[in-house]
Design a protein around this motif. Sequence first.
Motif, PDB file in Angstrom:
ATOM      1  N   ALA A   1      15.951  37.133  -2.951  1.00  0.00           N
ATOM      2  CA  ALA A   1      17.172  37.948  -2.987  1.00  0.00           C
ATOM      3  C   ALA A   1      17.329  38.665  -1.645  1.00  0.00           C
ATOM      4  CB  ALA A   1      17.087  38.952  -4.124  1.00  0.00           C
ATOM      5  N   ILE A   2      18.589  38.852  -1.207  1.00  0.00           N
ATOM      6  CA  ILE A   2      18.880  39.473   0.088  1.00  0.00           C
ATOM      7  C   ILE A   2      19.806  40.661  -0.122  1.00  0.00           C
ATOM      8  CG2 ILE A   2      19.889  39.118   2.376  1.00  0.00           C
ATOM      9  CD1 ILE A   2      19.243  36.118   2.023  1.00  0.00           C
ATOM     10  N   SER A   3      19.466  41.803   0.478  1.00  0.00           N
ATOM     11  CA  SER A   3      20.308  42.997   0.408  1.00  0.00           C
ATOM     12  C   SER A   3      21.150  43.088   1.671  1.00  0.00           C
ATOM     13  CB  SER A   3      19.441  44.250   0.289  1.00  0.00           C
ATOM     14  OG  SER A   3      18.712  44.214  -0.904  1.00  0.00           O
ATOM     15  N   ILE A   4      22.393  43.486   1.508  1.00  0.00           N
ATOM     16  CA  ILE A   4      23.321  43.653   2.628  1.00  0.00           C
ATOM     17  C   ILE A   4      23.409  45.144   2.949  1.00  0.00           C
ATOM     18  CG2 ILE A   4      25.689  43.278   3.429  1.00  0.00           C
ATOM     19  CD1 ILE A   4      24.048  40.717   2.796  1.00  0.00           C
ATOM     20  N   PRO A   5      23.259  45.531   4.225  1.00  0.00           N
ATOM     21  CA  PRO A   5      23.320  46.954   4.576  1.00  0.00           C
ATOM     22  C   PRO A   5      24.658  47.593   4.171  1.00  0.00           C
ATOM     23  CG  PRO A   5      22.516  45.676   6.431  1.00  0.00           C
ATOM     24  CD  PRO A   5      22.988  44.695   5.386  1.00  0.00           C
ATOM     25  N   GLU A   6      24.600  48.829   3.750  1.00  0.00           N
ATOM     26  CA  GLU A   6      25.773  49.571   3.280  1.00  0.00           C
ATOM     27  C   GLU A   6      26.879  49.615   4.323  1.00  0.00           C
ATOM     28  OE1 GLU A   6      28.179  51.424   0.719  1.00  0.00           O
ATOM     29  OE2 GLU A   6      26.138  50.868   0.171  1.00  0.00           O
ATOM     30  N   TYR A   7      26.543  49.823   5.587  1.00  0.00           N
ATOM     31  CA  TYR A   7      27.566  49.960   6.629  1.00  0.00           C
ATOM     32  C   TYR A   7      28.266  48.645   6.951  1.00  0.00           C
ATOM     33  CZ  TYR A   7      23.990  48.254   9.808  1.00  0.00           C
ATOM     34  OH  TYR A   7      23.018  47.499  10.408  1.00  0.00           O
ATOM     35  N   LEU A   8      27.823  47.526   6.391  1.00  0.00           N
ATOM     36  CA  LEU A   8      28.516  46.254   6.587  1.00  0.00           C
ATOM     37  C   LEU A   8      29.447  45.935   5.424  1.00  0.00           C
ATOM     38  CD1 LEU A   8      25.779  43.972   8.164  1.00  0.00           C
ATOM     39  CD2 LEU A   8      27.767  44.998   9.252  1.00  0.00           C
ATOM     40  N   GLY A   9      29.778  46.909   4.641  1.00  0.00           N
ATOM     41  CA  GLY A   9      30.753  46.680   3.592  1.00  0.00           C
ATOM     42  C   GLY A   9      30.216  46.819   2.205  1.00  0.00           C
ATOM     43  N   GLY A  10      29.002  47.064   2.056  1.00  0.00           N
ATOM     44  CA  GLY A  10      28.585  47.475   0.746  1.00  0.00           C
ATOM     45  C   GLY A  10      27.387  46.853   0.137  1.00  0.00           C
ATOM     46  N   ALA A  11      26.387  47.393  -0.029  1.00  0.00           N
ATOM     47  CA  ALA A  11      25.157  47.205  -0.773  1.00  0.00           C
ATOM     48  C   ALA A  11      25.151  46.085  -1.794  1.00  0.00           C
ATOM     49  CB  ALA A  11      24.808  48.525  -1.436  1.00  0.00           C
ATOM     50  N   GLU A  12      25.809  44.978  -1.536  1.00  0.00           N
ATOM     51  CA  GLU A  12      25.734  43.867  -2.461  1.00  0.00           C
ATOM     52  C   GLU A  12      24.380  43.197  -2.295  1.00  0.00           C
ATOM     53  OE1 GLU A  12      28.949  41.297  -3.115  1.00  0.00           O
ATOM     54  OE2 GLU A  12      30.371  42.660  -2.177  1.00  0.00           O
ATOM     55  N   VAL A  13      23.857  42.680  -3.372  1.00  0.00           N
ATOM     56  CA  VAL A  13      22.583  41.980  -3.336  1.00  0.00           C
ATOM     57  C   VAL A  13      22.827  40.548  -3.791  1.00  0.00           C
ATOM     58  CG1 VAL A  13      20.254  41.875  -4.279  1.00  0.00           C
ATOM     59  CG2 VAL A  13      21.306  44.091  -3.796  1.00  0.00           C
ATOM     60  N   LEU A  14      22.355  39.604  -2.996  1.00  0.00           N
ATOM     61  CA  LEU A  14      22.467  38.198  -3.387  1.00  0.00           C
ATOM     62  C   LEU A  14      21.219  37.813  -4.159  1.00  0.00           C
ATOM     63  CD1 LEU A  14      23.901  36.560  -0.163  1.00  0.00           C
ATOM     64  CD2 LEU A  14      25.103  37.335  -2.186  1.00  0.00           C
ATOM     65  N   PRO A  15      21.385  37.049  -5.205  1.00  0.00           N
ATOM     66  CA  PRO A  15      20.222  36.636  -5.992  1.00  0.00           C
ATOM     67  C   PRO A  15      19.387  35.609  -5.236  1.00  0.00           C
ATOM     68  CG  PRO A  15      22.174  35.498  -6.750  1.00  0.00           C
ATOM     69  CD  PRO A  15      22.627  36.480  -5.698  1.00  0.00           C
ATOM     70  N   ALA A  16      18.189  35.404  -5.700  1.00  0.00           N
ATOM     71  CA  ALA A  16      17.362  34.330  -5.171  1.00  0.00           C
ATOM     72  C   ALA A  16      18.087  33.014  -5.436  1.00  0.00           C
ATOM     73  CB  ALA A  16      15.999  34.340  -5.848  1.00  0.00           C
ATOM     74  N   MET A  17      18.025  32.096  -4.480  1.00  0.00           N
ATOM     75  CA  MET A  17      18.763  30.841  -4.632  1.00  0.00           C
ATOM     76  C   MET A  17      18.127  29.731  -3.801  1.00  0.00           C
ATOM     77  SD  MET A  17      22.148  31.597  -2.270  1.00  0.00           S
ATOM     78  CE  MET A  17      22.578  33.091  -3.089  1.00  0.00           C
ATOM     79  N   SER A  18      18.477  28.493  -4.133  1.00  0.00           N
ATOM     80  CA  SER A  18      18.048  27.327  -3.365  1.00  0.00           C
ATOM     81  C   SER A  18      19.182  26.918  -2.439  1.00  0.00           C
ATOM     82  CB  SER A  18      17.711  26.156  -4.290  1.00  0.00           C
ATOM     83  OG  SER A  18      16.609  26.482  -5.096  1.00  0.00           O
ATOM     84  N   VAL A  19      18.854  26.664  -1.168  1.00  0.00           N
ATOM     85  CA  VAL A  19      19.855  26.261  -0.182  1.00  0.00           C
ATOM     86  C   VAL A  19      19.360  25.050   0.593  1.00  0.00           C
ATOM     87  CG1 VAL A  19      20.850  28.574   0.066  1.00  0.00           C
ATOM     88  CG2 VAL A  19      18.953  27.872   1.542  1.00  0.00           C
ATOM     89  N   LYS A  20      20.293  24.367   1.205  1.00  0.00           N
ATOM     90  CA  LYS A  20      19.990  23.233   2.075  1.00  0.00           C
ATOM     91  C   LYS A  20      19.934  23.714   3.518  1.00  0.00           C
ATOM     92  CE  LYS A  20      20.208  19.986  -1.061  1.00  0.00           C
ATOM     93  NZ  LYS A  20      19.012  19.324  -1.481  1.00  0.00           N
ATOM     94  N   ARG A  21      19.357  22.914   4.383  1.00  0.00           N
ATOM     95  CA  ARG A  21      19.295  23.217   5.806  1.00  0.00           C
ATOM     96  C   ARG A  21      20.712  23.313   6.370  1.00  0.00           C
ATOM     97  NH1 ARG A  21      19.081  19.952  10.671  1.00  0.00           N
ATOM     98  NH2 ARG A  21      17.919  21.115  12.249  1.00  0.00           N
ATOM     99  N   GLY A  22      21.006  24.374   7.113  1.00  0.00           N
ATOM    100  CA  GLY A  22      22.315  24.566   7.711  1.00  0.00           C
ATOM    101  C   GLY A  22      23.115  25.605   6.958  1.00  0.00           C
ATOM    102  N   TRP A  23      24.440  25.439   6.956  1.00  0.00           N
ATOM    103  CA  TRP A  23      25.341  26.401   6.319  1.00  0.00           C
ATOM    104  C   TRP A  23      25.573  26.062   4.856  1.00  0.00           C
ATOM    105  CZ3 TRP A  23      26.362  30.916   8.332  1.00  0.00           C
ATOM    106  CH2 TRP A  23      26.249  31.077   9.708  1.00  0.00           C
TER     107      TRP A  23
END
Length: 181
Positions: A132-154
């Motif tokens: 899980a990744i937390s987004i700093p408050e000053y970048l628009g708000g303390a949203e937290v992304l859940p743990a997830m599986s991603v592929k290489r790249g975007w």
Amino acid sequence: MRAASVLPLLALGLLPLTACRPQEVRPPEAYALSGTIAGDWGQSPRLRLALVGTGVPVAVTNTSTIDQNIVSTGVNSWAYGFDLPTIPSVAGVYQVIVFDDSNNNARFDAGEAFARNRQWLVFSPLDANLDAISIPEYLGGAEVLPAMSVKRGWNLYDKTQPLGSGNPSHFEKLSTYVLSR
């Protein structure tokens, strides 16, 4: 000095000017990320796009110097194209925001009107299971992304949709990133 020997010297003198030429402006759909901007931005806004977010371990990004093109398509309506970095300096989670560059410094500053969406651009240098990744408050708000599986790249994670099959989704070119006020 003969004319034939002067030509190579003149050509060398033109090289720095050629190298400093600005990048070619392309139509919005030719960029890696494209979509539409909508909403009331007031009279004669100076709309610009910026990549904002945070990397792992905590490298904050706020850059609007990435190649981009915003084209008016009518009243309170624009099409845009934006080049995502091919190799970001760190893995992380980002958003492209649109802002009214009211002070015309080509940088998103606190206090400038902006819009974002609920779609996150997740970059990973490898196929991975991310914590899980937390987004700093000053970048628009303390949203937290859940743990997830991603592929290489975007990868695109749509926070309005359930996490699972197809969310996040890997992409090389994305044309549906909508920004609205």
